[in-house]
Design an enzyme around this catalytic site. Structure first.
Site, mmCIF file in Angstrom:
data_model
loop_
_atom_site.group_PDB
_atom_site.id
_atom_site.type_symbol
_atom_site.label_atom_id
_atom_site.label_comp_id
_atom_site.label_asym_id
_atom_site.label_seq_id
_atom_site.Cartn_x
_atom_site.Cartn_y
_atom_site.Cartn_z
ATOM 1 N N SER A 1 2.816 -5.255 -1.213
ATOM 2 C CA SER A 1 1.830 -4.815 -0.210
ATOM 3 C C SER A 1 2.357 -3.755 0.756
ATOM 4 C CB SER A 1 1.322 -6.009 0.594
ATOM 5 O OG SER A 1 0.466 -6.768 -0.211
ATOM 6 N N TYR B 1 -4.371 -0.496 -8.448
ATOM 7 C CA TYR B 1 -3.855 -1.368 -7.376
ATOM 8 C C TYR B 1 -2.609 -2.141 -7.841
ATOM 9 C CZ TYR B 1 -3.607 -5.428 -4.275
ATOM 10 O OH TYR B 1 -3.152 -6.411 -3.429
ATOM 11 N N VAL C 1 4.879 -9.344 -0.806
ATOM 12 C CA VAL C 1 5.330 -10.616 -1.388
ATOM 13 C C VAL C 1 6.589 -10.476 -2.243
ATOM 14 C CG1 VAL C 1 3.177 -11.952 -1.343
ATOM 15 C CG2 VAL C 1 3.674 -10.480 -3.300
ATOM 16 N N TYR D 1 -0.610 -10.137 7.915
ATOM 17 C CA TYR D 1 -1.711 -11.090 7.667
ATOM 18 C C TYR D 1 -1.843 -12.079 8.830
ATOM 19 C CZ TYR D 1 -0.269 -9.028 3.340
ATOM 20 O OH TYR D 1 0.125 -8.123 2.404
ATOM 21 N N LYS E 1 0.642 -0.511 0.654
ATOM 22 C CA LYS E 1 -0.674 -0.343 1.296
ATOM 23 C C LYS E 1 -0.617 0.581 2.520
ATOM 24 C CE LYS E 1 -2.012 -4.822 -0.561
ATOM 25 N NZ LYS E 1 -2.262 -6.250 -0.306
HETATM 26 N N1 GLN Z 1 0.084 -7.389 -5.485
HETATM 27 C C1 GLN Z 1 0.057 -8.495 -4.572
HETATM 28 C C2 GLN Z 1 -1.287 -9.203 -4.640
HETATM 29 O O1 GLN Z 1 -2.265 -8.556 -4.757
HETATM 30 C C3 GLN Z 1 0.325 -8.005 -3.183
HETATM 31 C C4 GLN Z 1 0.234 -9.093 -2.136
HETATM 32 C C5 GLN Z 1 1.260 -8.964 -1.041
HETATM 33 O O2 GLN Z 1 2.287 -8.308 -1.177
HETATM 34 N N2 GLN Z 1 1.017 -9.666 0.052
HETATM 35 O O3 GLN Z 1 -1.388 -10.398 -4.580
#
Ligand code: GLN
Length: 309
Positions: A64, A191, A261, A243, A67
């Site tokens: 993420s 994505y 993650v 988050y 992003k």
């Molecule tokens: N590719 C992961 C997902 O969509 C990214 C989530 C994350 O890094 N928090 O679940």
């Protein structure tokens, strides 16, 4: 002021000794194979000095953290029209929550939760083939990090493509409201692949520098985004980058930051430093446990919190 080199080495030693490391993400099977004992840190200060320690040269899945960069690209493409499709308020719920999306008629709370990031990816994809959109994102990362060797880990992307049922649910739900323009499988493909970009702490800290320097790439002087846009991206990182752990991150670390993650965190000390940390064990909100602990120690010792020394 303590020496940055010394502080970074001390923190890496302290983190190596910690026994409580959190849990490595396993819902993407390929990520579960990563060594939970890994810890890396890279800090680039305002003058361009780099301090590194631990596994700072080992590539990891940025997930993420990508992003931040897709948001930057999408704002460059459509400007403030982006905010018609995605909000910019903290969600207070988990990164892959579905329930909020239903209550809010398919408009994701912010660009960093999964639903919001999928909508942002869809904006980048419009008018292009998936391969072109992905190429644009990867080249942007290579340009910012000044490193053409950065690649996508295809095994991680394929692993998520096979098991990303929840993201497919989010994308289909948004599609039903017209928030996704392209075929859902194309948007998700782009994505999953940008989440699977692999980078080292050093490369990631390099890529974050434009957010330290009010939108300028300090090595070339080239403007990446306006100072106003850099400031606003930092604001969204502070309020939404972790988050439902964003409040705790602001409280403990006091910097704009974005987690993934894969266990990475990119943190920005405006006008002071770009910082990347990596430790694969996660806390309950899906943020790197030791990554945050290391950033908390760093900002405290260097006096870098945006809220005061
Ligand atoms: N590719 C992961 C997902 O969509 C990214 C989530 C994350 O890094 N928090 O679940």
């Amino acid at each position: 002021m303590p020496s940055l080199d010394v502080v970074v080495k001390e923190i890496a030693d302290e983190m190596r000794r910690r026994t409580e490391r959190g849990e490595v993400a396993s819902y993407i099977p390929e990520l579960a194979r990563v060594d939970p004992a890994a810890f890396g840190i890279a800090v680039i200060d305002a003058t361009g000095n780099i301090a590194v320690a631990g596994d700072s040269e080992t590539p990891f899945s940025i997930q993420s953290i990508s992003k931040v960069f897709t948001l930057t690209l999408a704002l460059g493409k459509v400007g403030d029209r982006l905010w018609r499709r995605v909000g910019r308020e903290p969600s207070g719920s988990s990164f892959n929550s579905i329930v909020q999306l239903e209550r809010e008629c398919g408009i994701p709370r912010n660009p960093f939760i999964n639903a919001g990031a999928i909508a942002v990816t869809d904006l980048i994809l419009s008018g292009h083939q998936p391969r072109e959109a992905l190429g644009e994102i990867l080249r942007f990362m290579q340009f910012l990090a000044d490193d053409p060797t950065i690649t996508i880990d295809k095994a991680v992307a394929a692993s998520e493509q096979r098991t990303g049922f929840r993201n497919a649910a989010l994308a289909n739900y948004m599609k039903s409201y017209g928030v996704i323009e392209n075929p859902v499988e194309f948007t998700l493909g782009v994505y999953f692949h940008h989440c699977a970009i692999a980078m080292t702490c050093r490369q990631l800290a390099m890529a974050g520098r434009f957010l330290v320097h009010a939108g300028l790439n300090p090595s070339t002087g080239a403007r990446v985004v306006s100072s106003e846009r850099a400031r606003r991206i930092n604001a969204i990182m502070l309020t939404c980058g972790h988050y439902d752990g964003s409040g705790e991150f602001a409280y403990r670390v006091g910097l704009p930051g974005k987690s993934g993650v894969g266990g990475g965190i990119l943190a920005i000390a405006p006008e002071r430093a770009s910082i990347a940390v990596w430790s694969p064990g996660l806390d309950a909100a899906g943020n790197s446990h030791l990554g945050r602990a290391a950033l908390e120690a760093l900002t405290k010792r260097m006096g870098w919190s945006i809220f005061g020394a």
